[in-house]
Every structure is written in C-alpha cells, then in structure tokens.
Design a protein around this motif. Structure first.
Motif, PDB file in Angstrom:
ATOM      1  N   VAL A 104      -2.894  14.516  -4.031  1.00 16.16           N
ATOM      2  CA  VAL A 104      -4.342  14.648  -3.939  1.00 16.16           C
ATOM      3  C   VAL A 104      -4.681  15.661  -2.860  1.00 16.16           C
ATOM      4  CG1 VAL A 104      -4.714  12.272  -4.700  1.00 16.16           C
ATOM      5  CG2 VAL A 104      -4.580  12.777  -2.250  1.00 16.16           C
ATOM      6  N   THR A 105      -5.899  16.149  -2.889  1.00 20.86           N
ATOM      7  CA  THR A 105      -6.342  17.106  -1.880  1.00 20.86           C
ATOM      8  C   THR A 105      -6.588  16.382  -0.555  1.00 20.86           C
ATOM      9  OG1 THR A 105      -8.676  16.784  -2.439  1.00 20.86           O
ATOM     10  CG2 THR A 105      -7.469  18.490  -3.664  1.00 20.86           C
ATOM     11  N   PRO A 106      -6.508  17.097   0.563  1.00 22.39           N
ATOM     12  CA  PRO A 106      -6.830  16.479   1.862  1.00 22.39           C
ATOM     13  C   PRO A 106      -8.229  15.880   1.878  1.00 22.39           C
ATOM     14  CG  PRO A 106      -5.723  18.581   2.199  1.00 22.39           C
ATOM     15  CD  PRO A 106      -6.011  18.481   0.713  1.00 22.39           C
ATOM     16  N   ARG A 107      -9.157  16.502   1.180  1.00 19.34           N
ATOM     17  CA  ARG A 107     -10.525  15.980   1.146  1.00 19.34           C
ATOM     18  C   ARG A 107     -10.569  14.610   0.490  1.00 19.34           C
ATOM     19  NH1 ARG A 107     -15.128  19.882  -1.045  1.00 19.34           N
ATOM     20  NH2 ARG A 107     -14.479  20.899   0.879  1.00 19.34           N
ATOM     21  N   LEU A 108      -9.806  14.444  -0.600  1.00 19.14           N
ATOM     22  CA  LEU A 108      -9.782  13.162  -1.291  1.00 19.14           C
ATOM     23  C   LEU A 108      -9.107  12.098  -0.429  1.00 19.14           C
ATOM     24  CD1 LEU A 108     -10.848  12.130  -3.934  1.00 19.14           C
ATOM     25  CD2 LEU A 108      -8.689  12.737  -5.035  1.00 19.14           C
ATOM     26  N   GLN A 109      -8.072  12.472   0.301  1.00 16.72           N
ATOM     27  CA  GLN A 109      -7.424  11.519   1.206  1.00 16.72           C
ATOM     28  C   GLN A 109      -8.367  11.105   2.319  1.00 16.72           C
ATOM     29  OE1 GLN A 109      -4.146  10.052   1.032  1.00 16.72           O
ATOM     30  NE2 GLN A 109      -5.254   8.766   2.487  1.00 16.72           N
ATOM     31  N   ARG A 110      -9.133  12.057   2.828  1.00 17.47           N
ATOM     32  CA  ARG A 110     -10.098  11.712   3.888  1.00 17.47           C
ATOM     33  C   ARG A 110     -11.149  10.734   3.362  1.00 17.47           C
ATOM     34  NH1 ARG A 110      -9.338  17.247   5.317  1.00 17.47           N
ATOM     35  NH2 ARG A 110     -11.161  17.894   4.106  1.00 17.47           N
ATOM     36  N   LEU A 111     -11.527  10.895   2.100  1.00 17.70           N
ATOM     37  CA  LEU A 111     -12.475   9.949   1.499  1.00 17.70           C
ATOM     38  C   LEU A 111     -11.896   8.540   1.507  1.00 17.70           C
ATOM     39  CD1 LEU A 111     -15.005   9.176  -0.147  1.00 17.70           C
ATOM     40  CD2 LEU A 111     -13.742   9.836  -2.203  1.00 17.70           C
ATOM     41  N   LEU A 112     -10.639   8.403   1.122  1.00 17.92           N
ATOM     42  CA  LEU A 112      -9.997   7.085   1.156  1.00 17.92           C
ATOM     43  C   LEU A 112     -10.004   6.517   2.574  1.00 17.92           C
ATOM     44  CD1 LEU A 112      -6.819   7.607  -1.089  1.00 17.92           C
ATOM     45  CD2 LEU A 112      -9.014   6.619  -1.755  1.00 17.92           C
ATOM     46  N   ASP A 113      -9.699   7.369   3.534  1.00 14.17           N
ATOM     47  CA  ASP A 113      -9.565   6.900   4.916  1.00 14.17           C
ATOM     48  C   ASP A 113     -10.887   6.451   5.522  1.00 14.17           C
ATOM     49  OD1 ASP A 113      -6.863   7.420   4.762  1.00 14.17           O
ATOM     50  OD2 ASP A 113      -7.026   9.424   5.663  1.00 14.17           O
ATOM     51  N   THR A 124      -2.326   7.625 -11.061  1.00 18.55           N
ATOM     52  CA  THR A 124      -2.312   8.545 -12.184  1.00 18.55           C
ATOM     53  C   THR A 124      -2.541   7.778 -13.480  1.00 18.55           C
ATOM     54  OG1 THR A 124       0.051   8.311 -12.665  1.00 18.55           O
ATOM     55  CG2 THR A 124      -0.581   9.891 -10.932  1.00 18.55           C
ATOM     56  N   ALA A 125      -2.591   8.508 -14.591  1.00 19.38           N
ATOM     57  CA  ALA A 125      -2.768   7.863 -15.890  1.00 19.38           C
ATOM     58  C   ALA A 125      -1.572   6.999 -16.260  1.00 19.38           C
ATOM     59  CB  ALA A 125      -2.999   8.927 -16.967  1.00 19.38           C
ATOM     60  N   THR A 126      -0.418   7.278 -15.661  1.00 18.26           N
ATOM     61  CA  THR A 126       0.765   6.462 -15.906  1.00 18.26           C
ATOM     62  C   THR A 126       0.941   5.401 -14.820  1.00 18.26           C
ATOM     63  OG1 THR A 126       2.144   8.126 -14.808  1.00 18.26           O
ATOM     64  CG2 THR A 126       1.949   8.281 -17.192  1.00 18.26           C
ATOM     65  N   TRP A 127      -0.088   5.234 -14.007  1.00 21.81           N
ATOM     66  CA  TRP A 127      -0.185   4.205 -12.976  1.00 21.81           C
ATOM     67  C   TRP A 127       0.825   4.376 -11.845  1.00 21.81           C
ATOM     68  CZ3 TRP A 127      -2.734  -1.072 -13.916  1.00 21.81           C
ATOM     69  CH2 TRP A 127      -3.905  -0.877 -14.692  1.00 21.81           C
ATOM     70  N   ASP A 128       1.185   5.636 -11.568  1.00 21.00           N
ATOM     71  CA  ASP A 128       1.895   5.942 -10.340  1.00 21.00           C
ATOM     72  C   ASP A 128       0.860   6.040  -9.227  1.00 21.00           C
ATOM     73  OD1 ASP A 128       4.460   6.122 -11.480  1.00 21.00           O
ATOM     74  OD2 ASP A 128       4.090   8.194 -12.096  1.00 21.00           O
ATOM     75  N   VAL A 129       1.128   5.427  -8.095  1.00 17.81           N
ATOM     76  CA  VAL A 129       0.213   5.463  -6.951  1.00 17.81           C
ATOM     77  C   VAL A 129       0.560   6.685  -6.103  1.00 17.81           C
ATOM     78  CG1 VAL A 129      -0.575   4.274  -4.879  1.00 17.81           C
ATOM     79  CG2 VAL A 129      -0.069   2.973  -6.963  1.00 17.81           C
ATOM     80  N   ILE A 130      -0.416   7.589  -5.925  1.00 19.01           N
ATOM     81  CA  ILE A 130      -0.139   8.834  -5.202  1.00 19.01           C
ATOM     82  C   ILE A 130      -0.930   8.963  -3.909  1.00 19.01           C
ATOM     83  CG2 ILE A 130       0.568  10.067  -7.276  1.00 19.01           C
ATOM     84  CD1 ILE A 130      -2.191  11.382  -7.314  1.00 19.01           C
ATOM     85  N   ALA A 131      -1.865   8.048  -3.649  1.00 25.18           N
ATOM     86  CA  ALA A 131      -2.615   8.088  -2.392  1.00 25.18           C
ATOM     87  C   ALA A 131      -3.216   6.705  -2.142  1.00 25.18           C
ATOM     88  CB  ALA A 131      -3.718   9.145  -2.432  1.00 25.18           C
ATOM     89  N   TRP A 132      -3.338   6.350  -0.864  1.00 29.59           N
ATOM     90  CA  TRP A 132      -3.882   5.047  -0.488  1.00 29.59           C
ATOM     91  C   TRP A 132      -4.367   5.124   0.947  1.00 29.59           C
ATOM     92  CZ3 TRP A 132       1.089   6.348  -1.482  1.00 29.59           C
ATOM     93  CH2 TRP A 132       1.989   6.319  -0.418  1.00 29.59           C
ATOM     94  N   ASN A 133      -5.133   4.118   1.355  1.00 24.79           N
ATOM     95  CA  ASN A 133      -5.608   4.097   2.736  1.00 24.79           C
ATOM     96  C   ASN A 133      -4.925   2.980   3.516  1.00 24.79           C
ATOM     97  OD1 ASN A 133      -6.902   1.830   1.755  1.00 24.79           O
ATOM     98  ND2 ASN A 133      -8.982   2.563   2.127  1.00 24.79           N
ATOM     99  N   ARG A 134      -5.245   2.902   4.798  1.00 28.74           N
ATOM    100  CA  ARG A 134      -4.602   1.922   5.678  1.00 28.74           C
ATOM    101  C   ARG A 134      -4.928   0.495   5.241  1.00 28.74           C
ATOM    102  NH1 ARG A 134      -0.667  -0.070   8.671  1.00 28.74           N
ATOM    103  NH2 ARG A 134      -1.377  -1.241  10.499  1.00 28.74           N
ATOM    104  N   ALA A 135      -6.173   0.253   4.831  1.00 24.56           N
ATOM    105  CA  ALA A 135      -6.556  -1.090   4.390  1.00 24.56           C
ATOM    106  C   ALA A 135      -5.739  -1.520   3.180  1.00 24.56           C
ATOM    107  CB  ALA A 135      -8.053  -1.126   4.071  1.00 24.56           C
TER     108      ALA A 135
END
Length: 284
Positions: A104-113, A124-135
C-alpha cells in the motif's frame, strides 16, 4: 456536427490522441495539428481506420468491449481513463483485470495509523493481509509475527488452533469467511488466482473443503464480531468493510469497539501499558 450535439466518446478520443507525442511512437513528419492521426491510432489499436473514424464521428453504433480495450491500449490510457472510455462507449465499466497487490502507499498506511483504537487492515482479493495498524496487531493478529507467505486470513482461520479457540462461534465465522472470500475473488476478477490457495486448503482442512463445496456467497459488508481475547476477555467489535478507490483488488476493514470501556482497554494495549507484549492470534 454542431458542438452542442458532439458525441462524448468521439470528443474524448480526439482529446486523448491530441495529447500523445507522435515521435515517441515512431511516427515522423510535419503535422498541422498536435498528437496522433486517426489512422495512427487505428494502426496501434489493430482496428480499421474507417471504423475508428466512425467512432470519433459518432457513427456505426456502439463499439464492442474488445474494440475499446484495443483503443485503450493504443492510446496508452491509464486504468481510470480506460474505465471512463468504457462508460462513454458502453455505459458500464470494463471487466476487472486482477493484478497482484504488492503493498500500500504510505498515505494509506498513515490512514490506518490514525485509527488508534480501531483495529484496521487492508486485504487483497485473495485475502492476503498487506497492511494493518497497531490496534489490529494487539487485538486481532500481529501479522509481523506471521511469515509473509502465510499472511492470509483463510490460512489462519483454518490452520491455527489458536484462531479457532478465540472465535466466539467458529463454525458461523468460518462459513461466513469462506462465502465472503468467494464473492471478493469473483468481484475482483481473481477467481483463477485463488485456485492454488483453494486446492491447498481443501487438502489441509476438511472443514474448508466442506464449506467450499457449498458454494455460498456473501458480501463482507458490516456486522458484529465477538472474540474471546486472551487479555481483554470477551469483547465485541462492530466492523465495516470499504473498497479502496481505484484499487478494486483491495479492501479496507475497520473494527470499532462497541463500548467505551473496550476502547479504553484497547488504548492501554496500544500504548504498551499493562498486558502489552502478549500476542493475540485470532483470525478476522
């Protein structure tokens, strides 16, 4: 044709070809107008010059999806421009072309954070997790502790006894997950890409194989998730799923605590206060 009655598809095609540099495509010679000529676009698109001219002039009826795809390639349109071309030519978006997401883009990661007490992740559409936040790491799964090749929601759901134990009602959750996964993969045009994962899970999990044979389909949408968290105990989270604009292959899921007390407990875990350091490992 008067300007007021000019067909939008023709106007868009003329505008796109006028913005292209002929020399970059190997076309030489002096020109009275900027951009590519009609016959040059037709050549690059592998269609007849007459048919292309008719499209710009609003003649000959609606083009086929194949013709629009060829023109999109010939004009080197972006995905957004290609979608607009289809909307003008056929009144619908093109079929989704699935591409493997690499991050994901840094902007999208910052949104999560920014969601400090709301677990959130991008899959992803195949349900691979590619970004998450601390919570998400302290309440759901700390994906940093999972090998990159194993960061898949279905693999965790059907391959981890810890995941099974922490679900409030594993049978219902598993059934829902499989049905939503099937719908996501089809919607993103990734039905063929999930074949290897499905074959693997069918070999390793009788539960998954049985649910997959049922052919149920559900949208992820929104709902309530109940967990038996190893630190927080029984908790309830409301979840909502969102599409990521311009990325049909990605989905954002946000979990919100249903009570102020749960939110405060999550904040304490995120801040590293009592209980921090214990790894939770439920699936989503």
């Amino acid at each position: 044709m008067p300007a007021g009655s000019e067909n939008p598809l023709g106007a868009y095609l003329r505008d796109r070809r006028a913005k292209l540099d002929p020399s970059s495509f190997g076309f030489a010679g002096r020109r009275r107008t900027p951009g590519l000529r009609r016959e040059e676009v037709a050549q690059r698109s592998n269609i007849s010059a007459t048919w292309y001219t008719w499209l710009e002039q609003g003649r000959g009826g609606a083009p086929s999806a194949d013709v629009l795809n060829r023109i999109a390639a010939g004009l080197m349109l972006t995905d957004a421009e290609r979608e607009h071309l289809f909307m003008l030519g056929l009144g619908r978006p093109p079929e989704v072309r699935y591409a493997v997401a690499k991050g994901v883009t840094p902007r999208l990661q910052r949104l999560l954070d920014t969601l400090e007490t709301s677990p959130a992740l991008i899959k992803t559409a195949t349900w691979d997790v590619i970004a998450w936040n601390r919570a998400s790491a302290v309440v759901l799964t700390d994906w940093d502790m999972v090998p990159p090749g194993e960061r898949n929601i279905l693999r965790r759901m059907f391959g981890s006894s810890q995941v099974r134990a922490i679900q409030h009602d594993w049978d219902s959750v598993a059934r829902y997950v499989v049905a939503a996964f099937r719908a996501d993969a089809a919607r993103a045009g990734a039905a063929s890409e999930v074949g290897t994962l499905v074959e693997e899970l069918c070999r390793t999990s009788e539960d998954f194989a049985a649910l997959w044979r049922e052919n149920e389909v559900h949208h992820h949408g929104e709902g309530t998730k109940r967990l038996k968290h190893p630190i927080l105990g029984g908790i309830e989270l409301e979840y909502s799923s969102f599409a990521v604009d311009g990325r049909p292959d990605l989905g954002l899921i946000v979990y919100n605590p249903t009570a102020p007390l749960i939110r405060e407990q999550i904040r304490r875990l995120v801040d590293g206060r009592p209980g921090d350091g214990t790894r939770a490992d439920p699936a989503l």
